[in-house]
Design a protein around this motif. Structure first.
Motif, PDB file in Angstrom:
ATOM      1  N   ASP A 130       0.807  -1.220   0.000  1.00  0.00           N
ATOM      2  CA  ASP A 130       0.000   0.000   0.000  1.00  0.00           C
ATOM      3  C   ASP A 130       0.839   1.269   0.000  1.00  0.00           C
ATOM      4  O   ASP A 130       0.378   2.320  -0.429  1.00  0.00           O
ATOM      5  CB  ASP A 130      -0.947  -0.019   1.203  1.00  0.00           C
ATOM      6  CG  ASP A 130      -1.921  -1.179   1.117  1.00  0.00           C
ATOM      7  OD1 ASP A 130      -2.591  -1.298   0.090  1.00  0.00           O
ATOM      8  OD2 ASP A 130      -1.985  -1.977   2.061  1.00  0.00           O
ATOM      9  N   GLY A 131       2.077   1.180   0.488  1.00  0.00           N
ATOM     10  CA  GLY A 131       2.924   2.365   0.536  1.00  0.00           C
ATOM     11  C   GLY A 131       3.661   2.660  -0.761  1.00  0.00           C
ATOM     12  O   GLY A 131       4.208   3.749  -0.920  1.00  0.00           O
ATOM     13  N   ILE A 132       3.695   1.698  -1.677  1.00  0.00           N
ATOM     14  CA  ILE A 132       4.424   1.887  -2.943  1.00  0.00           C
ATOM     15  C   ILE A 132       3.458   2.375  -4.011  1.00  0.00           C
ATOM     16  O   ILE A 132       2.399   1.786  -4.213  1.00  0.00           O
ATOM     17  CB  ILE A 132       5.108   0.566  -3.378  1.00  0.00           C
ATOM     18  CG1 ILE A 132       6.165   0.162  -2.344  1.00  0.00           C
ATOM     19  CG2 ILE A 132       5.729   0.705  -4.767  1.00  0.00           C
ATOM     20  CD1 ILE A 132       6.862  -1.159  -2.641  1.00  0.00           C
TER      21      ILE A 132
ATOM     22  N   THR B 243       8.635   6.388  -4.902  1.00  0.00           N
ATOM     23  CA  THR B 243       8.833   5.201  -4.046  1.00  0.00           C
ATOM     24  C   THR B 243       9.676   4.148  -4.774  1.00  0.00           C
ATOM     25  O   THR B 243       9.477   2.944  -4.583  1.00  0.00           O
ATOM     26  CB  THR B 243       7.488   4.601  -3.600  1.00  0.00           C
ATOM     27  OG1 THR B 243       6.684   4.345  -4.761  1.00  0.00           O
ATOM     28  CG2 THR B 243       6.731   5.535  -2.674  1.00  0.00           C
TER      29      THR B 243
ATOM     30  N   GLU C 250      12.883   3.408  -4.378  1.00  0.00           N
ATOM     31  CA  GLU C 250      13.781   2.628  -3.507  1.00  0.00           C
ATOM     32  C   GLU C 250      13.056   1.505  -2.775  1.00  0.00           C
ATOM     33  O   GLU C 250      13.509   0.356  -2.795  1.00  0.00           O
ATOM     34  CB  GLU C 250      14.481   3.556  -2.514  1.00  0.00           C
ATOM     35  CG  GLU C 250      15.573   4.388  -3.148  1.00  0.00           C
ATOM     36  CD  GLU C 250      16.075   5.445  -2.178  1.00  0.00           C
ATOM     37  OE1 GLU C 250      17.050   5.185  -1.470  1.00  0.00           O
ATOM     38  OE2 GLU C 250      15.451   6.530  -2.118  1.00  0.00           O
ATOM     39  N   PRO C 251      11.933   1.787  -2.114  1.00  0.00           N
ATOM     40  CA  PRO C 251      11.232   0.658  -1.478  1.00  0.00           C
ATOM     41  C   PRO C 251      10.747  -0.374  -2.501  1.00  0.00           C
ATOM     42  O   PRO C 251      10.705  -1.573  -2.206  1.00  0.00           O
ATOM     43  CB  PRO C 251      10.057   1.318  -0.740  1.00  0.00           C
ATOM     44  CG  PRO C 251      10.067   2.758  -1.114  1.00  0.00           C
ATOM     45  CD  PRO C 251      11.367   3.089  -1.734  1.00  0.00           C
TER      46      PRO C 251
ATOM     47  N   ALA D   5      13.628  -2.583  -3.128  1.00  0.00           N
ATOM     48  CA  ALA D   5      13.807  -3.505  -1.996  1.00  0.00           C
ATOM     49  C   ALA D   5      12.853  -4.692  -2.125  1.00  0.00           C
ATOM     50  O   ALA D   5      13.217  -5.838  -1.840  1.00  0.00           O
ATOM     51  CB  ALA D   5      13.579  -2.761  -0.676  1.00  0.00           C
TER      52      ALA D   5
ATOM     53  N   GLY E 257      -1.587   2.023   4.592  1.00  0.00           N
ATOM     54  CA  GLY E 257      -0.919   0.989   5.371  1.00  0.00           C
ATOM     55  C   GLY E 257      -0.204   1.574   6.567  1.00  0.00           C
ATOM     56  O   GLY E 257      -0.393   2.746   6.913  1.00  0.00           O
TER      57      GLY E 257
ATOM     58  N   ASP F 250       5.142  -0.616   6.412  1.00  0.00           N
ATOM     59  CA  ASP F 250       4.904  -1.128   5.058  1.00  0.00           C
ATOM     60  C   ASP F 250       5.792  -0.373   4.065  1.00  0.00           C
ATOM     61  O   ASP F 250       5.884   0.856   4.099  1.00  0.00           O
ATOM     62  CB  ASP F 250       3.422  -0.954   4.681  1.00  0.00           C
ATOM     63  CG  ASP F 250       2.517  -1.927   5.421  1.00  0.00           C
ATOM     64  OD1 ASP F 250       2.989  -3.032   5.766  1.00  0.00           O
ATOM     65  OD2 ASP F 250       1.338  -1.582   5.637  1.00  0.00           O
ATOM     66  N   ARG F 251       6.415  -1.140   3.172  1.00  0.00           N
ATOM     67  CA  ARG F 251       7.364  -0.543   2.233  1.00  0.00           C
ATOM     68  C   ARG F 251       6.753   0.660   1.509  1.00  0.00           C
ATOM     69  O   ARG F 251       5.657   0.582   0.982  1.00  0.00           O
ATOM     70  CB  ARG F 251       7.781  -1.564   1.178  1.00  0.00           C
ATOM     71  CG  ARG F 251       8.825  -2.532   1.640  1.00  0.00           C
ATOM     72  CD  ARG F 251       9.411  -3.281   0.441  1.00  0.00           C
ATOM     73  NE  ARG F 251      10.351  -4.288   0.894  1.00  0.00           N
ATOM     74  CZ  ARG F 251      10.042  -5.573   1.061  1.00  0.00           C
ATOM     75  NH1 ARG F 251       8.819  -6.002   0.820  1.00  0.00           N
ATOM     76  NH2 ARG F 251      10.966  -6.418   1.475  1.00  0.00           N
ATOM     77  N   GLY F 252       7.511   1.742   1.481  1.00  0.00           N
ATOM     78  CA  GLY F 252       7.084   2.923   0.735  1.00  0.00           C
ATOM     79  C   GLY F 252       6.649   4.069   1.616  1.00  0.00           C
ATOM     80  O   GLY F 252       6.527   5.195   1.129  1.00  0.00           O
ATOM     81  N   ASN F 253       6.402   3.815   2.891  1.00  0.00           N
ATOM     82  CA  ASN F 253       5.938   4.903   3.751  1.00  0.00           C
ATOM     83  C   ASN F 253       7.071   5.670   4.423  1.00  0.00           C
ATOM     84  O   ASN F 253       6.865   6.794   4.895  1.00  0.00           O
ATOM     85  CB  ASN F 253       4.943   4.377   4.785  1.00  0.00           C
ATOM     86  CG  ASN F 253       3.605   4.050   4.135  1.00  0.00           C
ATOM     87  OD1 ASN F 253       3.175   4.759   3.223  1.00  0.00           O
ATOM     88  ND2 ASN F 253       2.962   2.982   4.569  1.00  0.00           N
TER      89      ASN F 253
ATOM     90  N   LEU G 156      11.153   6.661   3.486  1.00  0.00           N
ATOM     91  CA  LEU G 156      12.169   6.549   2.432  1.00  0.00           C
ATOM     92  C   LEU G 156      13.592   6.579   2.976  1.00  0.00           C
ATOM     93  O   LEU G 156      14.473   5.931   2.431  1.00  0.00           O
ATOM     94  CB  LEU G 156      11.986   7.684   1.418  1.00  0.00           C
ATOM     95  CG  LEU G 156      10.666   7.667   0.652  1.00  0.00           C
ATOM     96  CD1 LEU G 156      10.561   8.879  -0.253  1.00  0.00           C
ATOM     97  CD2 LEU G 156      10.527   6.382  -0.165  1.00  0.00           C
TER      98      LEU G 156
ATOM     99  N   GLY H   3      15.724   2.198   1.883  1.00  0.00           N
ATOM    100  CA  GLY H   3      15.126   0.893   1.565  1.00  0.00           C
ATOM    101  C   GLY H   3      14.621   0.202   2.824  1.00  0.00           C
ATOM    102  O   GLY H   3      14.136   0.846   3.762  1.00  0.00           O
ATOM    103  N   ASP H   4      14.738  -1.107   2.848  1.00  0.00           N
ATOM    104  CA  ASP H   4      14.234  -1.869   3.992  1.00  0.00           C
ATOM    105  C   ASP H   4      14.970  -1.542   5.285  1.00  0.00           C
ATOM    106  O   ASP H   4      14.458  -1.822   6.376  1.00  0.00           O
ATOM    107  CB  ASP H   4      14.354  -3.379   3.721  1.00  0.00           C
ATOM    108  CG  ASP H   4      13.313  -3.873   2.725  1.00  0.00           C
ATOM    109  OD1 ASP H   4      12.411  -3.087   2.372  1.00  0.00           O
ATOM    110  OD2 ASP H   4      13.393  -5.039   2.311  1.00  0.00           O
TER     111      ASP H   4
END
Lengths: 456, 456
Positions: free
Chosen positions: A238-240, A278, A280-281, A284, B158, B162-165, B167, B185-186
């Motif tokens: 959801d964040g990407i 987004t 970079e994520p 990942a 999210g 969660d990935r993307g929230n 950076l 990233g992660d």
């Protein structure tokens, strides 16, 4: 016809044979079955209204002279939406191409505007369409609303029918004194995806989306099921930011010749649009799935290899191919994809578009295979259904037989109120406006193909 | 202490007793158990860096003098994130409040900026925070990232993890020669939700969201289960813009005295933030569920009655109340909500916040009940778990015992690398930096409460 045309004095029209041929066709040739069923159906005249006043005059004249009519946008539908089953007038809407207003996150435009032009105008204000079909360059706003259902952007925003994606429709009725209706709220779905037979849409109001900087991206995987798993993970991240998640089993990518440098042989490929914000994520996530990014650039029009365009590229290379349209279950999506791929992968080439649909994430598929006739088609339909996959009948031009539109009493009552003489492409609604003699041959067989439906 | 303070010459600090008391406290008083376990824990000095250079000097001095330290934002955490377990220095970050940059959909700011100020600045450019806690007016960016996990906006975007929230994070290590790390990233999750013990966060980079015109909205229903069903339908209406979907069983709304005119007795209430752009389709959804809209206006700060603020309003009225924190299953969410409400509704007052979490929509709950001791707490934990509901241990200050942070080897190795002398609020990580004598009494009992965890 002469009396009809006399009533339209001043409105551009054509009875030129070439024009009639071109303007009576759409992309239903994708289906060999529909192609056979619709072959030779021609309009008698192409009328090109310049504005809403012209549309009202055309609607009145059709009612008065009992002239069948078909509203036409870009003619990019795959289900005969723009093919005049009973002749009459094709009403070409493309001159109605003005933007009525654009506010911060809402816009309203005339139905005939090309989606590509509309999107460009919206982007000048940092906005864009929430979703568009792969035919964005040709398709019109009204055509998308009338004949489409989803597209690039649906992975985030759901389908057009989902509440919130359409705010208002202006609709002209086919009566001697036509009425102009403004449909709001749930009523927009009386006209959306009715294949243009529930009145002429002249304006559409819709929410817009922020215009992110989309990166056209390809990620390849050794294994299709792994690619599908990655696709679902991305679709539900959801964040990407993403606008497109489309996953293709080899050899489907082999049909995308212009993308060949980025599509290694034997690899499954995910074709994606990712927000650069987004990136970079996203990378990942790719890494965690062991994928390889082979392309990640702005503005490569990668969407023109997905959704309906996948079929087009394949058919261009091999006209013996055909397809079915299916939706994987919202639960156990990956398990169903895996079973179908393992059991039927030798006969069908799978590709998926992840989509939000009625509040759930799922995957649509348009598997490609070499066409051998109705028996094969029926066998494949049943094989998919046995794995819990729902099938739309993509080879009939009948509105309700496709399985995507539930023509309930409310819909039919609305149809009768806006088109009391049943002049809007008669023959599209089985049981209501059947053509003389009814269906026969290929058209009848096609209508009887099984469809588990999408309750659309 | 004197040698430590000499190293900090020029950096504002205070040893005033009142300041130490105020700056050693957070919102862990919400829990009677945590309150007892943390009572009397005080810092020895409050240090207030003015910029990153000051932070580096403080980190170096702490390492050199073996001074424990706690980074502090708004002090709004509920889990003792800002309470110094072993004394030492509280590092108050609120002077680091600059926005580093703001691009179209991405921003970066210093960790000490108040979320309310940050959001106001972003909105000047048509953007806003993707999510914020109900404590937006007090909480800081760094505090939210260090001690929070989700909030208003999570129903769409999210959770923070969660990935993307998130950076990027700039982190200062606690060493005699401190390093400045940039995590991307992660790796951001090495520091996010680590309760501030994995280095001092000085800057946060994050994607922003379009600033819609939010309507603070209340919809009431006769029946709580119907309200919950409506809430889930709204939360999964992908086309409708929403930032908050919070559903409250009566008598929870009775605690919201300022909203009394909009909260009829005995009714369940949904507290919502809806984008004005999709108000009409939202109203159609409300109608289809038979709800009644009692409020729908901009800027009523309705979020201050949801998430953690719900508990606060209830506690203000009745200090005998306490709570547990649970997450309903992603499948059969409504069935589990219904079962819990029917079985335990006489003892616990339910309220829900719908949230996207690891790619799925689900509901978090912070049920309120009259506190009778550990036995009751344990019994309720087990009763919820029996219905498939996962429980976080909301009454322990130990990081990993809450159940929301999985302190795996990678996390612990990172902890040792950024804080080799274990100076960052020692006592938060059981088994690693236990305080002398270990836990006892209430703190021990609290740590041993069962937690099924959120694998967070």
């Amino acid at each position: 016809m002469d009396a009809f045309l006399a009533d339209l004095a001043g409105i551009p029209h054509s009875r030129d044979a070439a024009a009639l041929r071109v303007k009576s066709a759409d992309f239903s040739w994708f289906s060999p079955i529909m192609s056979a069923a619709l072959g030779g159906r021609l309009a008698d005249v192409v009328v090109s209204p310049r504005n809403e006043e012209d549309v009202l005059r055309i609607a009145a004249a059709c009612a008065k002279h009992r002239m069948p009519l078909v509203a036409r946008g870009g003619g990019t539908g795959n289900f005969g939406q723009a093919v005049p089953l009973a002749g009459g007038a094709v009403v070409e809407m493309t001159a109605l191409d003005k933007i009525v207003f654009q506010r911060s996150h809402v816009a309203r435009a005339q139905a005939g505007i090309r989606l590509v032009k509309l999107d460009e105008e919206l982007r000048k204000n940092g906005q864009e369409l929430r979703m568009h079909p792969s035919t964005k360059k040709l398709a019109t706003l009204g055509g998308f609303v009338g004949g489409g259902h989803a597209g690039i952007g649906t992975v985030t925003w759901g389908i057009l029918r989902d509440r919130g994606n359409l705010l208002g429709l202006k609709v002209v009725t086919i009566e001697e004194t036509p009425r102009v209706l403004e449909l709001r709220g749930d009523d927009v779905n009386l006209v959306h995806h009715a294949y243009g037979v529930n009145g002429i849409v002249t304006e559409v109001e819709f929410p817009t989306a922020p215009a992110y900087e989309w990166l056209d991206t390809i990620v390849v995987f050794d294994d299709f099921e792994r690619a599908a798993e990655f696709g679902l993970a991305l679709a539900t991240s959801d964040g990407i930011l993403k606008k497109l998640v489309s996953v293709h089993a080899w050899p489907v990518p082999a049909y995308f010749t212009a993308l060949k440098p980025h599509l290694p042989d034997e690899k499954a490929a995910a074709l994606l649009m990712i927000g650069s914000e987004t990136r970079e994520p996203f990378e990942a996530l790719v890494q965690s799935f062991g994928g390889t990014i082979t392309l990640c650039v702005p503005q490569a029009n990668i969407y023109e290899y997905t959704w309906g365009h996948t079929t087009m590229h394949a058919l261009r290379a091999d006209r013996s191919l055909t397809y079915l349209v299916c939706i994987f279950p919202k639960d156990y999506t990956l398990a169903a994809i895996g079973r179908v791929h393992r059991k039927l992968g030798a006969e069908v080439m799978l590709h998926l578009e992840y989509k939000r649909f009625n509040g759930h994430m799922t995957a649509e598929g348009v598997p490609l295979f070499r066409y051998q006739g109705f028996e094969q088609m029926t066998r494949l339909y049943k094989a998919f259904e046995a794995e819990g996959v729902r099938i739309a009948n993509a080879h009939t031009f009948l509105l309700q037989n496709g399985g995507m539109k539930d023509l309930d009493e409310k819909q039919l009552a609305f149809k009768r109120s806006v088109d009391p003489r049943l002049l809007m492409n008669p023959g599209k609604i089985g049981g209501l406006d059947d053509l003389p003699g009814g269906l026969s041959g290929t058209a009848l067989e096609a209508a009887q193909l099984p469809a588990s439906g999408w309750a659309y």
